[in-house]
Design a protein around this motif. Structure first.
Motif: not given
Length: 326
Positions: A90-93, A304-326
């Protein structure tokens, strides 16, 4: 009467309004408003997850024991490997999306097409991986027994490694009809029948002296508490009520059912965002191919669609941190 018009010079200032306030087009401004509102929504979900986790911190599932599977590598426990792979994709995308936007600034149609295509492929791989992870989470692997109070009893060997119920339970011939609304208890539906009954698990535990019961409560070392042999048999006989396999919105073999509720809801909500982003990217991709933005001399839609895609990637970073790392 003469009227003097005073020119305040606002037309040349950033906050002067006009067609592009803050030097951003109307479309970009609206995308930023959407992103901010959606960010608040995800923040509320993750905050609720955090509160629930700390409320049940002594019995919350350990992520390293839940997310251990990798496709085509059955029987091996590789904690977080596949989730890390999903995150990397997802980050590479997001990187390829940046390159597409940059190519659009240079009006390079061919490069925009290539990088948009790679972004779409990355999104599809991520969504497919998330679907596989859901399927694995729902199916389960080891199973557990739910007690009358709603707690879970899991099974380990003498070395503390998880043992699947199917490996030691002694199945006995029996016939049971699944409850349906037309003939069930109090006209309620019943989920799919478990592979084994509690009695069959008890018999298997008594026949295998090297198997112990592990509760979901964490000890001082942060590990789940393993009962002695006598305590294991007694706990299972006196409190065992239901054999649980996998996870759904009602039961969860990994721990608290609310963990599965949050997992399905938050990752599903994020997955819907990724799927929506893929659809948008495909639409923009075909517009690039037919030369729509080439004729306009502007690739702002890609941005504009790139802004949305970057937001989706950033949200996953937080989801990944909360569910998988913490």
């Amino acid at each position: 009467m003469n009227t003097t018009v005073i020119n305040t010079g606002t037309e040349g200032k950033t906050w002067g309004g006009g067609k592009e306030p803050l030097n951003a087009s109307y479309g970009k401004m609206m995308m930023w408003f959407f992103i901010m509102s959606d960010a608040l929504t995800f923040s509320g979900f993750l905050a609720a997850y955090g509160f629930s986790r700390f409320k049940f911190i002594d019995s919350w599932p350990i992520a390293d024991e839940v997310f251990t599977h990798v496709p085509f590598m059955h029987g091996q426990e590789l904690p977080m490997i596949y989730v890390a792979f999903m995150t990397f994709i997802l980050i590479m995308s997001s990187v390829t999306m940046v390159l597409a936007v940059d190519a659009g600034h240079h009006l390079d149609k061919n490069k925009v097409s290539v990088y948009m295509f790679l972004t779409i492929i990355g999104g599809i791989i991520f969504v497919g991986s998330q679907a596989w992870e859901w399927q694995t989470f729902i199916k389960g692997e080891y199973g557990a027994v739910q007690t009358r109070s709603g707690n879970l009893l899991q099974f380990v060997d003498a070395e503390g490694h998880r043992v699947a119920i199917s490996d030691f339970a002694i199945a006995t011939p029996h016939e049971r009809t699944q409850h349906e609304r037309k003939n069930g208890l109090w006209f309620t539906d019943e989920g799919s029948l478990p592979m084994f009954t509690v009695d069959e698990v008890v018999k298997g535990l008594e026949a295998n002296e090297n198997i112990l019961v592990r509760t979901e409560l964490l000890n001082a070392e942060g590990q789940k508490t393993v009962l002695s042999r006598a305590e294991s048999v007694n706990q299972l006989k006196s409190n065992g009520q239901l054999v649980v396999q996998g996870a759904n919105l009602h039961v969860n073999e990994y721990g608290k059912p609310i963990f599965a509720d949050f997992f399905f809801f938050i990752t599903g909500f994020h997955g819907f965002h990724v799927f929506s982003g893929i659809v948008l990217n495909i639409i923009i991709f075909f517009n690039v191919l037919v030369g729509t933005y080439e004729k306009r001399k502007s690739y702002e839609m890609v941005e504009k669609v790139g802004l949305y895609w970057h937001f989706v990637d950033l949200v996953w970073v937080f989801v990944f941190t909360f569910f998988y790392l913490v």
